[in-house]
Design an enzyme around this catalytic site. Structure first.
Site, PDB file in Angstrom:
ATOM      1  N   GLY A 144       5.559  -1.101   4.862  1.00 24.34           N
ATOM      2  CA  GLY A 144       4.671  -2.014   4.103  1.00 24.34           C
ATOM      3  C   GLY A 144       4.157  -1.361   2.978  1.00 24.34           C
ATOM      4  O   GLY A 144       4.497  -0.313   2.210  1.00 24.34           O
ATOM      5  N   ASP A 173      11.864  -0.779   9.953  1.00 23.06           N
ATOM      6  CA  ASP A 173      10.890  -2.060   9.908  1.00 23.06           C
ATOM      7  C   ASP A 173      11.684  -3.248  10.795  1.00 23.06           C
ATOM      8  O   ASP A 173      12.818  -3.150  10.660  1.00 23.06           O
ATOM      9  CB  ASP A 173      10.608  -2.683   8.545  1.00 23.06           C
ATOM     10  CG  ASP A 173       9.244  -3.321   8.779  1.00 23.06           C
ATOM     11  OD1 ASP A 173       8.232  -3.104   7.986  1.00 23.06           O
ATOM     12  OD2 ASP A 173       9.207  -4.297   9.282  1.00 23.06           O
ATOM     13  N   CYS A 202      -8.198  -4.018   3.362  1.00 24.12           N
ATOM     14  CA  CYS A 202      -8.890  -2.708   4.243  1.00 24.12           C
ATOM     15  C   CYS A 202     -10.269  -3.149   4.266  1.00 24.12           C
ATOM     16  O   CYS A 202     -10.906  -2.934   5.182  1.00 24.12           O
ATOM     17  CB  CYS A 202      -8.727  -1.708   3.555  1.00 24.12           C
ATOM     18  SG  CYS A 202      -6.975  -0.933   3.743  1.00 24.12           S
ATOM     19  N   GLN A 249     -12.801  -5.461   4.319  1.00 26.22           N
ATOM     20  CA  GLN A 249     -13.310  -6.293   5.232  1.00 26.22           C
ATOM     21  C   GLN A 249     -13.006  -6.235   6.657  1.00 26.22           C
ATOM     22  O   GLN A 249     -14.025  -6.070   7.570  1.00 26.22           O
ATOM     23  CB  GLN A 249     -13.279  -7.837   4.815  1.00 26.22           C
ATOM     24  CG  GLN A 249     -13.850  -8.720   5.720  1.00 26.22           C
ATOM     25  CD  GLN A 249     -14.085 -10.436   5.362  1.00 26.22           C
ATOM     26  OE1 GLN A 249     -14.317 -10.334   4.415  1.00 26.22           O
ATOM     27  NE2 GLN A 249     -13.487 -10.986   6.264  1.00 26.22           N
ATOM     28  N   LYS A 250     -11.827  -5.731   6.598  1.00 30.42           N
ATOM     29  CA  LYS A 250     -11.144  -5.481   7.962  1.00 30.42           C
ATOM     30  C   LYS A 250     -11.856  -4.415   8.623  1.00 30.42           C
ATOM     31  O   LYS A 250     -12.189  -4.265   9.744  1.00 30.42           O
ATOM     32  CB  LYS A 250      -9.734  -5.307   7.920  1.00 30.42           C
ATOM     33  CG  LYS A 250      -8.984  -5.281   9.140  1.00 30.42           C
ATOM     34  CD  LYS A 250      -7.521  -4.579   8.915  1.00 30.42           C
ATOM     35  CE  LYS A 250      -7.220  -3.330   8.328  1.00 30.42           C
ATOM     36  NZ  LYS A 250      -6.011  -2.645   8.427  1.00 30.42           N
TER      37      LYS A 250
HETATM   38  C1  UDX Z   1      -9.210   0.753  -0.487  1.00 31.13           C
HETATM   39  C2  UDX Z   1      -9.560   2.068  -0.759  1.00 31.13           C
HETATM   40  O1  UDX Z   1     -10.031   2.405  -2.067  1.00 31.13           O
HETATM   41  C3  UDX Z   1      -8.414   2.946  -0.191  1.00 31.13           C
HETATM   42  O2  UDX Z   1      -8.938   4.503  -0.399  1.00 31.13           O
HETATM   43  C4  UDX Z   1      -8.155   2.737   0.890  1.00 31.13           C
HETATM   44  O3  UDX Z   1      -6.909   3.670   1.410  1.00 31.13           O
HETATM   45  C5  UDX Z   1      -7.527   1.277   1.036  1.00 31.13           C
HETATM   46  O4  UDX Z   1      -8.651   0.710   0.552  1.00 31.13           O
HETATM   47  P1  UDX Z   1      -7.596  -0.829  -2.194  1.00 31.13           P
HETATM   48  O5  UDX Z   1      -8.203  -2.099  -1.132  1.00 31.13           O
HETATM   49  O6  UDX Z   1      -6.133  -0.790  -2.392  1.00 31.13           O
HETATM   50  O7  UDX Z   1      -8.254   0.705  -1.615  1.00 31.13           O
HETATM   51  O8  UDX Z   1      -8.281  -1.080  -3.567  1.00 31.13           O
HETATM   52  P2  UDX Z   1      -9.649  -0.513  -4.340  1.00 31.13           P
HETATM   53  O9  UDX Z   1      -9.468  -0.167  -5.438  1.00 31.13           O
HETATM   54  O10 UDX Z   1     -10.569   0.176  -3.214  1.00 31.13           O
HETATM   55  O11 UDX Z   1     -10.595  -2.220  -4.295  1.00 31.13           O
HETATM   56  C6  UDX Z   1     -10.784  -2.894  -3.285  1.00 31.13           C
HETATM   57  C7  UDX Z   1     -11.784  -4.169  -3.773  1.00 31.13           C
HETATM   58  O12 UDX Z   1     -13.104  -3.819  -4.427  1.00 31.13           O
HETATM   59  C8  UDX Z   1     -10.885  -4.926  -4.905  1.00 31.13           C
HETATM   60  O13 UDX Z   1     -10.989  -6.216  -4.798  1.00 31.13           O
HETATM   61  C9  UDX Z   1     -11.683  -4.471  -6.179  1.00 31.13           C
HETATM   62  O14 UDX Z   1     -11.741  -5.137  -7.423  1.00 31.13           O
HETATM   63  C10 UDX Z   1     -13.117  -4.266  -5.523  1.00 31.13           C
HETATM   64  N1  UDX Z   1     -13.947  -3.462  -6.496  1.00 31.13           N
HETATM   65  C11 UDX Z   1     -13.804  -2.107  -6.474  1.00 31.13           C
HETATM   66  C12 UDX Z   1     -14.803  -3.857  -7.075  1.00 31.13           C
HETATM   67  O15 UDX Z   1     -15.165  -5.156  -7.208  1.00 31.13           O
HETATM   68  N2  UDX Z   1     -15.757  -3.151  -7.871  1.00 31.13           N
HETATM   69  C13 UDX Z   1     -15.586  -1.549  -7.793  1.00 31.13           C
HETATM   70  O16 UDX Z   1     -16.207  -0.955  -8.600  1.00 31.13           O
HETATM   71  C14 UDX Z   1     -14.405  -1.124  -7.274  1.00 31.13           C
HETATM   72  P1  ADP Z   2       0.076  -1.947   5.558  1.00 33.30           P
HETATM   73  O1  ADP Z   2      -0.793  -2.516   4.413  1.00 33.30           O
HETATM   74  O2  ADP Z   2      -0.792  -1.382   6.641  1.00 33.30           O
HETATM   75  O3  ADP Z   2       1.141  -1.212   5.122  1.00 33.30           O
HETATM   76  P2  ADP Z   2       1.931  -4.189   5.910  1.00 33.30           P
HETATM   77  O4  ADP Z   2       1.673  -5.623   6.578  1.00 33.30           O
HETATM   78  O5  ADP Z   2       2.109  -4.231   4.533  1.00 33.30           O
HETATM   79  O6  ADP Z   2       0.683  -3.171   6.408  1.00 33.30           O
HETATM   80  O7  ADP Z   2       3.220  -3.495   6.572  1.00 33.30           O
HETATM   81  C1  ADP Z   2       3.436  -3.082   7.715  1.00 33.30           C
HETATM   82  C2  ADP Z   2       4.871  -3.277   8.250  1.00 33.30           C
HETATM   83  O8  ADP Z   2       4.950  -3.111   9.710  1.00 33.30           O
HETATM   84  C3  ADP Z   2       5.397  -4.758   8.196  1.00 33.30           C
HETATM   85  O9  ADP Z   2       6.423  -4.938   7.363  1.00 33.30           O
HETATM   86  C4  ADP Z   2       5.827  -5.100   9.544  1.00 33.30           C
HETATM   87  O10 ADP Z   2       6.923  -6.016   9.830  1.00 33.30           O
HETATM   88  C5  ADP Z   2       5.953  -3.799  10.249  1.00 33.30           C
HETATM   89  N1  ADP Z   2       6.040  -3.777  11.659  1.00 33.30           N
HETATM   90  C6  ADP Z   2       4.929  -4.128  12.734  1.00 33.30           C
HETATM   91  N2  ADP Z   2       5.184  -3.923  13.853  1.00 33.30           N
HETATM   92  C7  ADP Z   2       6.587  -3.223  13.862  1.00 33.30           C
HETATM   93  C8  ADP Z   2       7.307  -2.591  14.714  1.00 33.30           C
HETATM   94  N3  ADP Z   2       6.745  -2.866  16.117  1.00 33.30           N
HETATM   95  N4  ADP Z   2       8.239  -2.083  14.550  1.00 33.30           N
HETATM   96  C9  ADP Z   2       8.672  -1.736  13.220  1.00 33.30           C
HETATM   97  N5  ADP Z   2       8.051  -2.234  12.162  1.00 33.30           N
HETATM   98  C10 ADP Z   2       6.937  -3.066  12.660  1.00 33.30           C
END
Ligand code: UDX
Ligand code: ADP
Ligand code: UDX
Length: 468
Positions: A14, A37, A272, A274-275
């Site tokens: 992913g 995968d 990431c 919110q989750k």
């Molecule tokens: C985030 C973390 O930065 C990263 O370290 C972690 O591994 C995964 O989660 P990501 O979600 O890919 O990365 O992007 P990020 O640049 O952090 O932005 C997250 C959200 O916050 C986006 O919607 C972005 O637009 C928003 N954001 C970010 C703002 O609104 N304002 C900011 O100043 C920074």
């Molecule tokens: P992330 O952002 O954390 O990388 P993604 O949803 O982009 O998450 O990717 C996770 C990948 O893991 C998906 O492509 C999914 O098919 C794969 N996956 C989930 N469970 C298994 C499993 N048991 N074996 C192999 N691949 C898996």
């Protein structure tokens, strides 16, 4: 004894597994990296000219090593059996059912991986948690691995990934730090030696397993908190003639606060933030810390408010009705330079505008129509089994997806900028204005057009956190 790592298997191709493994293969030519995968279509895409994810610089790195020491395959068992180090990089979405629904992480996929590893492994393996996980997940992983009947032995490490989408390659090339948590010195050293091939020693940080797991959740919670903090101030700025960008500049020069991640917006998105916060909240409750849980919950509550507030402001400004008005939506991805739309603010803004009976013309340079429609259907479905006929009609009749920003704005009453794509600032605004309904509104959810002084050429321009 644990020797140098020769073969790596990464389960999960992913957004995290793909780029991270491509970088390891790029930096360590003597390590064979297999990314596996269960999703055959995804693996086929990784093996094609059109990679499944858009990330600047990724194409070159993948195409440079693919077929040499970087292999994408669905042969999961074989890759696990051959590897001396196995990364688990599968998705850990928020649970949608049962205990902890809406908050706890769904660890089903992690557990399945652990069971698969236990089933097919022989000899000694180092198992590395790459996915973001609740603290103490390694305990469950270890317990499952301990049941392996083949006599295989395991060390478990936590090595959370901090890359951000859109800058994944730069982040992987020069990370602020690489965090490795574990219990066995030898296993930690084996992974340190992999990263040491390109990351300076002082950026390789080792901790115990639990600190490593918790640091990932905490880092994301702090980053999201900064966005919610500045967004809360943006509401106050709109009420007081302060300008949130000036405030951010002023506070960011305090070295204790720092200038980064203070950009006010329509709300944070991505897979990431919110989750991970919901997961942190759930963990705090689980461990009997309701005050701590409430504190972090507020970061998500503020983000939901910011998204709703944006739509309210649009409706209020457009004479309290957007019913049957065409609105151009510029940008659907959760940030620029990615095709990822998970939890994008655009999904919620579009939903609320559709509920106000607006007609939407959506343009995003990287997101497909199928993706946009799927996201909108899912948000209206809201976890139910089926999309209602009414919601389906609402989307079908009122959403079009177009292939450029100008077309989206044609005959529109307003433009809503929801992603900060660079190209938006280069649009021909004089021409766009001519073809829009008047007054022509621009609601800039990213303040990307703020410097263009669009009000000087005749737009009614409104951004986040200031009033003009
Ligand atoms: C985030 C973390 O930065 C990263 O370290 C972690 O591994 C995964 O989660 P990501 O979600 O890919 O990365 O992007 P990020 O640049 O952090 O932005 C997250 C959200 O916050 C986006 O919607 C972005 O637009 C928003 N954001 C970010 C703002 O609104 N304002 C900011 O100043 C920074
Ligand atoms: P992330 O952002 O954390 O990388 P993604 O949803 O982009 O998450 O990717 C996770 C990948 O893991 C998906 O492509 C999914 O098919 C794969 N996956 C989930 N469970 C298994 C499993 N048991 N074996 C192999 N691949 C898996
Ligand atoms: C603060 C601001 O720092 C300063 O810019 C402003 O002008 C006045 O308010 P002050 O209250 O003098 O200054 O001290 P500060 O160093 O900020 O500490 C405030 C409190 O926070 C102290 O009780 C300190 O012990 C505590 N603190 C600070 C922590 O508990 N942890 C920290 O990491 C930092």
């Amino acid at each position: 004894a644990i020797g140098p790592v020769k073969k790596i298997c990464c389960i999960g191709a992913g957004y995290v597994g793909g780029p991270t493994m491509a970088m390891i293969a790029h930096q360590c030519h003597d390590i064979e990296v297999k990314v596996v995968d269960i999703n055959a279509e995804r693996i086929a895409q990784w093996n094609s000219d059109e990679l499944p994810i858009y990330e600047p610089g990724l194409d070159d790195i993948v195409k440079g090593r693919r077929g040499q020491n970087l292999i994408f395959t669905t042969e999961v068992d074989e890759a696990i059996r051959e590897a001396d180090m196995i990364f688990i990089s599968v998705n850990t979405p928020t649970k949608t059912f049962g205990v902890g629904a809406g908050r706890a992480a769904n660890l089903e996929f992690i557990e399945k991986c652990a069971r698969k590893i236990a089933e097919v492994s022989v000899g000694h393996k180092i198992v590395v948690e790459k996915s973001t996980l609740p603290v103490r997940t390694a305990e469950a992983v270890k317990a499952i691995l301990a049941e392996a009947t083949s006599g295989a032995t395991f060390d478990v490490l936590s090595n959370p990934e901090f890359l951000a989408e859109g800058t994944a390659i730069d982040d992987l090339l020069a990370p602020d730090r690489v965090l490795i948590g574990g219990e066995s010195e030898a296993a930690i050293q084996a992974l340190v030696d992999v990263y040491a091939q390109w990351v300076p020693a002082e950026r390789l940080l080792t901790t115990n397993l639990w600190s490593s797991e918790l640091s990932k959740l905490t880092a994301n919670a702090f980053l999201a908190q900064r966005v919610s903090s500045i967004n809360s101030i943006s509401a106050l700025c709109e009420a007081t003639e302060a300008d949130v960008d000036e405030v951010a500049m002023a506070i960011g020069m305090d070295s204790r606060i720092g200038p980064k991640f203070l950009k006010s917006s329509v709300g944070f998105g991505g897979s990431c933030f919110q989750k991970d916060i919901l997961n942190l909240v759930y963990l705090c409750e689980y461990f009997g810390l309701p005050e701590v849980a409430d504190y972090w919950q507020q970061v998500v509550t503020m983000n939901d408010y910011q998204k709703r507030r944006f739509v309210h402001r649009m409706v209020r400004t457009m004479f309290n009705t957007v019913s049957d008005k065409k609105i151009a939506i510029w940008g659907f991805a959760f940030k620029k330079d990615t095709n990822d739309t998970r939890e994008s603010a655009a999904i919620y803004v579009c939903r609320d505008l559709l509920l106000e009976k607006a007609r939407l013309s959506i343009y995003d340079p990287q997101v497909t129509k199928a993706q946009i429609v799927a996201n909108l259907e899912a948000v209206f479905q809201n976890g139910d089994q089926e999309l209602s006929a009414v919601s389906r009609q609402l989307i079908e009749n009122n959403v079009e997806v177009v292939s450029d920003a100008e077309t989206a704005a044609d005959s529109a009453h307003a433009i809503a900028v929801l992603t900060e794509w660079d190209e938006f600032a280069n649009a021909d605004f004089a021409k766009i204005l001519q073809r829009m309904k008047k007054p022509a509104f621009v609601f800039d959810g990213r303040n990307t057009l703020k410097g263009l002084n669009l009000e000087d050429i005749g737009f009614d321009y409104q951004g986040i956190g200031f009033s003009r």
